[in-house]
Design a protein around this motif. Structure first.
Motif, PDB file in Angstrom:
ATOM      1  N   PHE A 124      46.099  54.939  35.907  1.00 59.73           N
ATOM      2  CA  PHE A 124      46.591  54.525  37.223  1.00 59.73           C
ATOM      3  C   PHE A 124      46.855  53.027  37.233  1.00 59.73           C
ATOM      4  CE2 PHE A 124      43.876  58.203  38.120  1.00 59.73           C
ATOM      5  CZ  PHE A 124      44.722  58.982  38.891  1.00 59.73           C
ATOM      6  N   ARG A 125      47.864  52.633  37.970  1.00 56.33           N
ATOM      7  CA  ARG A 125      48.056  51.234  38.331  1.00 56.33           C
ATOM      8  C   ARG A 125      47.465  51.044  39.722  1.00 56.33           C
ATOM      9  NH1 ARG A 125      52.453  53.123  35.828  1.00 56.33           N
ATOM     10  NH2 ARG A 125      53.502  53.698  37.777  1.00 56.33           N
ATOM     11  N   VAL A 126      46.484  50.197  39.849  1.00 60.66           N
ATOM     12  CA  VAL A 126      45.800  49.994  41.125  1.00 60.66           C
ATOM     13  C   VAL A 126      46.592  48.975  41.937  1.00 60.66           C
ATOM     14  CG1 VAL A 126      43.665  49.262  42.248  1.00 60.66           C
ATOM     15  CG2 VAL A 126      43.580  50.529  40.085  1.00 60.66           C
ATOM     16  N   ARG A 127      47.102  49.418  43.092  1.00 56.20           N
ATOM     17  CA  ARG A 127      47.958  48.567  43.917  1.00 56.20           C
ATOM     18  C   ARG A 127      47.220  47.971  45.107  1.00 56.20           C
ATOM     19  NH1 ARG A 127      51.364  47.352  40.162  1.00 56.20           N
ATOM     20  NH2 ARG A 127      52.982  48.902  39.702  1.00 56.20           N
ATOM     21  N   GLU A 128      46.133  48.604  45.503  1.00 65.85           N
ATOM     22  CA  GLU A 128      45.424  48.134  46.698  1.00 65.85           C
ATOM     23  C   GLU A 128      44.029  48.732  46.694  1.00 65.85           C
ATOM     24  OE1 GLU A 128      46.272  47.887  51.550  1.00 65.85           O
ATOM     25  OE2 GLU A 128      47.449  49.225  50.258  1.00 65.85           O
ATOM     26  N   THR A 129      43.061  47.983  47.229  1.00 65.11           N
ATOM     27  CA  THR A 129      41.692  48.465  47.338  1.00 65.11           C
ATOM     28  C   THR A 129      41.296  48.503  48.801  1.00 65.11           C
ATOM     29  OG1 THR A 129      41.133  47.475  45.204  1.00 65.11           O
ATOM     30  CG2 THR A 129      39.303  48.098  46.635  1.00 65.11           C
ATOM     31  N   LEU A 130      40.830  49.662  49.237  1.00 64.49           N
ATOM     32  CA  LEU A 130      40.410  49.850  50.625  1.00 64.49           C
ATOM     33  C   LEU A 130      38.944  50.235  50.662  1.00 64.49           C
ATOM     34  CD1 LEU A 130      43.414  52.074  51.766  1.00 64.49           C
ATOM     35  CD2 LEU A 130      43.164  49.608  52.092  1.00 64.49           C
ATOM     36  N   PRO A 131      38.203  49.772  51.654  1.00 65.27           N
ATOM     37  CA  PRO A 131      36.802  50.188  51.758  1.00 65.27           C
ATOM     38  C   PRO A 131      36.704  51.643  52.188  1.00 65.27           C
ATOM     39  CG  PRO A 131      37.414  48.842  53.648  1.00 65.27           C
ATOM     40  CD  PRO A 131      38.587  48.823  52.716  1.00 65.27           C
ATOM     41  N   GLY A 144      41.990  43.913  47.813  1.00 68.22           N
ATOM     42  CA  GLY A 144      40.657  43.891  47.207  1.00 68.22           C
ATOM     43  C   GLY A 144      40.245  42.482  46.850  1.00 68.22           C
ATOM     44  N   THR A 145      39.155  42.367  46.087  1.00 66.09           N
ATOM     45  CA  THR A 145      38.618  41.063  45.729  1.00 66.09           C
ATOM     46  C   THR A 145      39.511  40.392  44.702  1.00 66.09           C
ATOM     47  OG1 THR A 145      37.290  42.125  44.031  1.00 66.09           O
ATOM     48  CG2 THR A 145      36.263  41.809  46.184  1.00 66.09           C
ATOM     49  N   ALA A 146      39.436  39.082  44.702  1.00 69.11           N
ATOM     50  CA  ALA A 146      40.252  38.323  43.761  1.00 69.11           C
ATOM     51  C   ALA A 146      39.893  38.724  42.334  1.00 69.11           C
ATOM     52  CB  ALA A 146      40.022  36.826  43.976  1.00 69.11           C
ATOM     53  N   GLY A 147      40.887  38.881  41.499  1.00 68.12           N
ATOM     54  CA  GLY A 147      40.646  39.226  40.116  1.00 68.12           C
ATOM     55  C   GLY A 147      40.340  40.687  39.878  1.00 68.12           C
ATOM     56  N   ALA A 148      40.567  41.548  40.874  1.00 70.60           N
ATOM     57  CA  ALA A 148      40.295  42.972  40.702  1.00 70.60           C
ATOM     58  C   ALA A 148      41.155  43.532  39.577  1.00 70.60           C
ATOM     59  CB  ALA A 148      40.579  43.715  42.003  1.00 70.60           C
ATOM     60  N   ALA A 149      40.568  44.475  38.818  1.00 73.29           N
ATOM     61  CA  ALA A 149      41.278  45.044  37.680  1.00 73.29           C
ATOM     62  C   ALA A 149      42.537  45.768  38.152  1.00 73.29           C
ATOM     63  CB  ALA A 149      40.364  45.997  36.929  1.00 73.29           C
ATOM     64  N   PRO A 150      43.661  45.577  37.458  1.00 70.05           N
ATOM     65  CA  PRO A 150      44.917  46.187  37.918  1.00 70.05           C
ATOM     66  C   PRO A 150      45.130  47.616  37.433  1.00 70.05           C
ATOM     67  CG  PRO A 150      45.350  44.735  36.076  1.00 70.05           C
ATOM     68  CD  PRO A 150      43.879  44.619  36.361  1.00 70.05           C
ATOM     69  N   TYR A 151      44.248  48.126  36.555  1.00 75.53           N
ATOM     70  CA  TYR A 151      44.421  49.469  36.022  1.00 75.53           C
ATOM     71  C   TYR A 151      43.137  50.277  36.191  1.00 75.53           C
ATOM     72  CZ  TYR A 151      48.448  47.366  33.716  1.00 75.53           C
ATOM     73  OH  TYR A 151      49.623  46.700  33.468  1.00 75.53           O
ATOM     74  N   GLY A 152      43.301  51.594  36.137  1.00 75.52           N
ATOM     75  CA  GLY A 152      42.155  52.478  36.169  1.00 75.52           C
ATOM     76  C   GLY A 152      42.442  53.711  35.336  1.00 75.52           C
TER      77      GLY A 152
END
Length: 295
Positions: free
Chosen positions: A72-79, A17-25
């Motif tokens: 959640f711990r966000v590990r990766e962002t996909l479109p 994902g983008t730089a600085g994306a939040a690591p939690y949800g």
């Protein structure tokens, strides 16, 4: 202008994902969690109103429905087709080996700092038993752990609820329960979500070498007859309750009650009782009894 990378290439490159994306949800509402990032293919399809299921009417890509407040711990962002899809991890559902978990971004509020864990309050024993009784007749839903399903699917991945009849609405919302989801629903998400955890949950009841009658005499309400793949709950001294998948029968199964001794006899035709869940490689044709409430 830089074009977005295709999903497959993104996954291969491990893009996060983008730089600085939040690591939690945190789940805003009940949120379906899949073992595939293909939300738009499973929910909606070409006409926006479909649900991808197997021949038994089940969405095999669904792992569970996260309750509101699940962290959640966000590990990766996909479109995704309608927004981002997050690859996540959560303590509420340790994923089986080799399985990744995905949730649609529209169900999640991102946080930079680690949020507190979802609040868990175990209901009184009588309320748990009452909730189990109330679930009788609920349909079997693979990965389902909410009788009403994930209503937030409407207005996000599907059109608003007003455009659906009641039967279609319940099907699309994944309203129903699988075997461990029945217990999870009744305990407000207190108990483990998978049978792979339930086989060692609580403390074991000594049943090895015992007959069905002898085992029945040792059981208490809310004891679990469990193996890796299915769990049956002792409802009272005379009855069990479970959610069964019965592919091909009307409704493909659901939550049913069965006389305790009858159900034990059925199980013991193909499985033998053990006091503790065995080591890997010796798990075929066995079951254990776990006592957990009040410990």
């Amino acid at each position: 202008m830089m074009r977005p990378l295709p999903v497959i290439l993104v996954m291969l490159l491990g893009w996060s994902g983008t730089a600085g994306a939040a690591p939690y949800g945190v789940a805003r509402s009940a949120a379906p969690v899949l073992n595939s990032p293909a939300f738009s293919r499973i929910f909606g399809g070409a006409d926006g109103r479909s649900l991808k299921t197997d021949r038994c009417g089940q969405v095999r890509e669904m792992e569970f429905i996260a309750l509101p407040g699940t962290v959640f711990r966000v590990r990766e962002t996909l479109p995704g087709a309608g927004g981002a899809v997050y690859r996540v991890e959560t303590d509420d559902y340790p994923a089986p080996a080799g399985v990744s978990l995905y949730v649609d971004s529209r169900f999640i509020e991102l946080r930079d700092a680690q949020p507190p864990a979802r609040s868990r309050i175990l209901p009184p024993r009588e309320r748990v038993i009452a909730a189990l009784r109330e679930a009788v007749g609920s349909p079997y839903v693979w990965g389902g752990n909410l009788r009403e399903g994930a209503l937030a699917l409407f207005g996000t991945l599907y059109p608003a609820e007003a455009s659906w009849d009641d039967r279609g609405k319940r099907r699309i919302a994944l309203a129903g329960l699988d075997c461990s989801g029945l217990l999870y629903q009744a305990t407000n998400g207190w108990t483990p979500r998978n049978t792979s955890q339930l086989v060692a949950y609580g403390t074991g009841v000594a049943v090895e070498g015992k007959s069905a009658r002898e085992i029945a005499e040792r059981l208490q309400p809310l004891d679990l007859l469990v193996w890796n793949g299915h769990v049956i709950i002792v409802l009272d001294r005379d009855t069990t309750i479970e959610s069964r998948l019965e592919c091909g029968r009307p409704g493909n199964g659901g939550v049913v009650r069965t006389p305790l001794r009858q159900r034990l006899a059925e199980i013991m035709r193909t499985r033998r009782p053990l006091d503790t869940w065995p080591a890997p490689g010796k798990r075929q044709g066995v079951f254990v009894v776990r006592r957990w409430y009040g410990l």
